[in-house]
Design a protein around this motif. Structure first.
Motif, PDB file in Angstrom:
ATOM      1  N   GLY A 107       0.790  -1.224   0.000  1.00 21.11           N
ATOM      2  CA  GLY A 107       0.000   0.000   0.000  1.00 21.11           C
ATOM      3  C   GLY A 107       0.820   1.270   0.000  1.00 21.11           C
ATOM      4  O   GLY A 107       1.927   1.344   0.563  1.00 21.11           O
ATOM      5  N   GLY A 108       0.235   2.307  -0.602  1.00 24.11           N
ATOM      6  CA  GLY A 108       0.909   3.594  -0.722  1.00 24.11           C
ATOM      7  C   GLY A 108       1.178   4.287   0.590  1.00 24.11           C
ATOM      8  O   GLY A 108       1.983   5.217   0.649  1.00 24.11           O
ATOM      9  N   ILE A 109       0.529   3.852   1.670  1.00 20.08           N
ATOM     10  CA  ILE A 109       0.771   4.441   2.974  1.00 20.08           C
ATOM     11  C   ILE A 109       2.236   4.308   3.404  1.00 20.08           C
ATOM     12  O   ILE A 109       2.730   5.072   4.240  1.00 20.08           O
ATOM     13  N   LEU A 110       2.952   3.364   2.808  1.00 17.60           N
ATOM     14  CA  LEU A 110       4.359   3.157   3.162  1.00 17.60           C
ATOM     15  C   LEU A 110       5.295   4.147   2.490  1.00 17.60           C
ATOM     16  O   LEU A 110       6.451   4.280   2.910  1.00 17.60           O
ATOM     17  N   HIS A 111       4.832   4.831   1.466  1.00 21.79           N
ATOM     18  CA  HIS A 111       5.693   5.796   0.776  1.00 21.79           C
ATOM     19  C   HIS A 111       6.081   6.929   1.735  1.00 21.79           C
ATOM     20  O   HIS A 111       5.224   7.610   2.295  1.00 21.79           O
ATOM     21  N   GLY A 112       7.373   7.094   1.941  1.00 19.76           N
ATOM     22  CA  GLY A 112       7.858   8.123   2.846  1.00 19.76           C
ATOM     23  C   GLY A 112       7.754   7.776   4.314  1.00 19.76           C
ATOM     24  O   GLY A 112       7.977   8.624   5.181  1.00 19.76           O
ATOM     25  N   SER A 113       7.456   6.529   4.634  1.00 27.84           N
ATOM     26  CA  SER A 113       7.246   6.132   6.032  1.00 27.84           C
ATOM     27  C   SER A 113       8.547   5.979   6.814  1.00 27.84           C
ATOM     28  O   SER A 113       8.552   6.062   8.038  1.00 27.84           O
TER      29      SER A 113
ATOM     30  N   LYS B  69      -7.849   6.798   1.014  1.00 27.78           N
ATOM     31  CA  LYS B  69      -7.991   7.730  -0.106  1.00 27.78           C
ATOM     32  C   LYS B  69      -6.862   8.761  -0.137  1.00 27.78           C
ATOM     33  O   LYS B  69      -6.662   9.431  -1.154  1.00 27.78           O
ATOM     34  N   ASN B  70      -6.121   8.872   0.961  1.00 30.64           N
ATOM     35  CA  ASN B  70      -5.011   9.834   1.023  1.00 30.64           C
ATOM     36  C   ASN B  70      -3.740   9.304   0.382  1.00 30.64           C
ATOM     37  O   ASN B  70      -2.775  10.056   0.220  1.00 30.64           O
ATOM     38  N   TYR B  71      -3.725   8.021   0.024  1.00 28.86           N
ATOM     39  CA  TYR B  71      -2.496   7.400  -0.456  1.00 28.86           C
ATOM     40  C   TYR B  71      -2.705   6.756  -1.820  1.00 28.86           C
ATOM     41  O   TYR B  71      -3.803   6.305  -2.152  1.00 28.86           O
ATOM     42  N   SER B  72      -1.624   6.660  -2.555  1.00 28.90           N
ATOM     43  CA  SER B  72      -1.671   5.986  -3.847  1.00 28.90           C
ATOM     44  C   SER B  72      -1.859   4.482  -3.636  1.00 28.90           C
ATOM     45  O   SER B  72      -1.686   3.963  -2.527  1.00 28.90           O
ATOM     46  N   ASP B  73      -2.212   3.785  -4.694  1.00 30.67           N
ATOM     47  CA  ASP B  73      -2.476   2.351  -4.620  1.00 30.67           C
ATOM     48  C   ASP B  73      -1.273   1.599  -4.057  1.00 30.67           C
ATOM     49  O   ASP B  73      -1.406   0.730  -3.188  1.00 30.67           O
TER      50      ASP B  73
ATOM     51  N   LYS C 281       4.621   5.806  -9.543  1.00 30.49           N
ATOM     52  CA  LYS C 281       5.314   7.009  -9.998  1.00 30.49           C
ATOM     53  C   LYS C 281       4.465   8.257  -9.777  1.00 30.49           C
ATOM     54  O   LYS C 281       4.980   9.331  -9.504  1.00 30.49           O
ATOM     55  N   GLY C 282       3.159   8.115  -9.930  1.00 25.88           N
ATOM     56  CA  GLY C 282       2.229   9.198  -9.667  1.00 25.88           C
ATOM     57  C   GLY C 282       1.068   8.668  -8.852  1.00 25.88           C
ATOM     58  O   GLY C 282       0.960   7.468  -8.591  1.00 25.88           O
TER      59      GLY C 282
END
Length: 414
Positions: free
Chosen positions: A196-202, A370-374, A379-380
């Motif tokens: 999940g995108g929630i991990l981006h920048g975690s 909904k706040n995070y990418s798939d 990339k976007g």
């Protein structure tokens, strides 16, 4: 090379297998050929169908606890057409005395009796299948259930061939090297990583790698994302369908195949009968015995040195048990019930909850999805997609309940 791999791990000639391609959540056609355009049109049609299904499901969640659901099952069967509903559910399972590998005094198995999940949780349900579980009586019992939930479409001889190839002590338990890496610990700590995108920048990578075992799933892109998701992979969960689709859909993101390392083990979800034949060939490094690839060697996407000891296979009772007692979606009451199963990530997380003593889950759906990418490697920004063969909203609710009960620790942004 990729095309050869994809062709091998497809369900050629199997209409049900082809249909699943348009349902699986990892399918993203991206080529510009005529076939690609046809696929996109079909995908759009599938999305429309999903919207209708989700509306019909009214979020697709049973709010009652398991104990109440269990009492209601007979009434439900009468409402939906006699005993066929109960027959399909099949809430009877084999037992296994090798699920737990520790005697952790404060582990999940010790704490579950103090939670709302006490009546749902079976401590002896088999998580993995191996040769011990095979008999004519068991084949007769499980061949009633389709897909990953049973052995329908799998001959007894094919099961003998496959499970004979997976009959070492390493295939029987999830953590076959625990005695070597325990270092005096009596409790197994696991990090279970969704995509999940929630991990981006975690920046959770170092924390993840400090666990005894790290679980990953499907298109687990690691290179370039180590700071957020770590670098280790102890157990990689996949099905032939999700692996094939990950190879197709996430190549541009850097996914080239399953992670490979000395500690990595591969845990397989058999979605259809032919999967057993494929796994036997891969695990034994022998030629395919049937199908379009007969007499051909399987691809070496698990490494040239991967032996049968590296592979494990989920028991169909375990996947049906998860579906029945934890993720019993309203989809099971509709005409698409044979398409429904828990997501591959959900199977992985529930398997960890039944074999680890402590589970920290990262990258799974949360109320603010909904706040995070798939995916964390997108990339976007790409919104999370919902598909007809999974009930992601039901999984969202379950993860919250398990977190609040203290059975898992779910990573959520503040």
């Amino acid at each position: 090379m990729v095309r050869t791999f994809i062709d091998l791990w497809s369900a050629d000639g199997d209409k049900r297998g082809k249909r699943r391609r348009f349902l699986d959540s990892d399918w993203h056609p991206r080529d510009g050929t005529m076939i690609g355009w046809i696929r996109k049109v079909l995908a759009l049609a599938c999305v429309c169908m999903c919207v209708l299904l989700l509306a019909d499901m009214s979020i697709g969640i049973f709010d009652q606890p398991w104990s109440k659901l269990h009492r209601l099952s007979t009434t439900e069967a009468n409402e939906t057409g006699s005993a066929n509903s109960l027959f399909y559910i099949g809430d009877t399972y084999a037992s296994d005395d090798e699920v737990s590998q520790t005697s952790c005094s404060n582990g999940i198995r010790a704490r579950v009796s103090q939670t709302e999940f006490e009546s749902a949780f079976l401590k002896d349900v088999p998580v993995l299948q191996w040769y011990k579980h095979l008999s004519k009586n068991e084949h007769e019992r499980l061949r009633k259930y389709p897909g990953a939930h049973g052995w329908r479409g799998v001959s007894f001889l094919d099961l003998v061939d496959t499970l004979s190839a997976l009959n070492t002590s390493a295939n029987r338990v999830m953590f076959d090297d625990w005695n070597q890496r325990s270092e005096g610990s009596s409790c197994i700590r696991c990090a279970v990583i969704g995509n999940g995108g929630i991990l981006h920048g975690s920046k959770k990578g170092q924390e993840i790698d400090q666990h005894h075992y790290v679980f990953r799933v499907n298109g687990a892109v690691i290179a370039g994302h180590e700071e957020d998701v770590g670098s280790r992979t102890s157990l990689y969960t996949f099905s032939t369908n999700t692996l094939r689709n990950s190879m197709r859909g996430y190549a541009r993101a850097g996914f080239r195949g399953p992670p490979q390392s000395e500690e990595t083990r591969y845990v397989f979800i058999p979605d259809q009968g032919r999967d057993y034949t494929i796994l036997r060939a891969v695990a034994s490094r022998t030629q395919m015995m049937t199908g379009p690839e007969k007499n051909k060697m399987p691809p070496a996407y698990f490494g040239k040195t991967a032996t049968a000891m590296k592979f494990k296979i989920y028991h169909p009772d375990f996947i049906r048990y998860i579906r029945n007692r934890f993720l019993r979606s309203r989809l099971l009451k509709g005409r698409f019930r044979e398409w429904y199963r828990p997501t591959t990530g959900a199977v992985m997380l529930m398997a960890a909850m039944h074999t680890c003593d402590q589970v920290d889950a990262y990258g799974f759906i949360t109320p603010d999805y909904k706040n995070y990418s798939d995916h964390y490697y997108d990339k976007g920004f790409r919104p999370l997609r919902f598909y007809a063969n999974h009930d992601m909203r039901l999984e969202l609710k379950l993860w919250q309940q398990l977190h609040q009960a203290g059975l898992i620790n779910l990573y959520m942004r503040k």
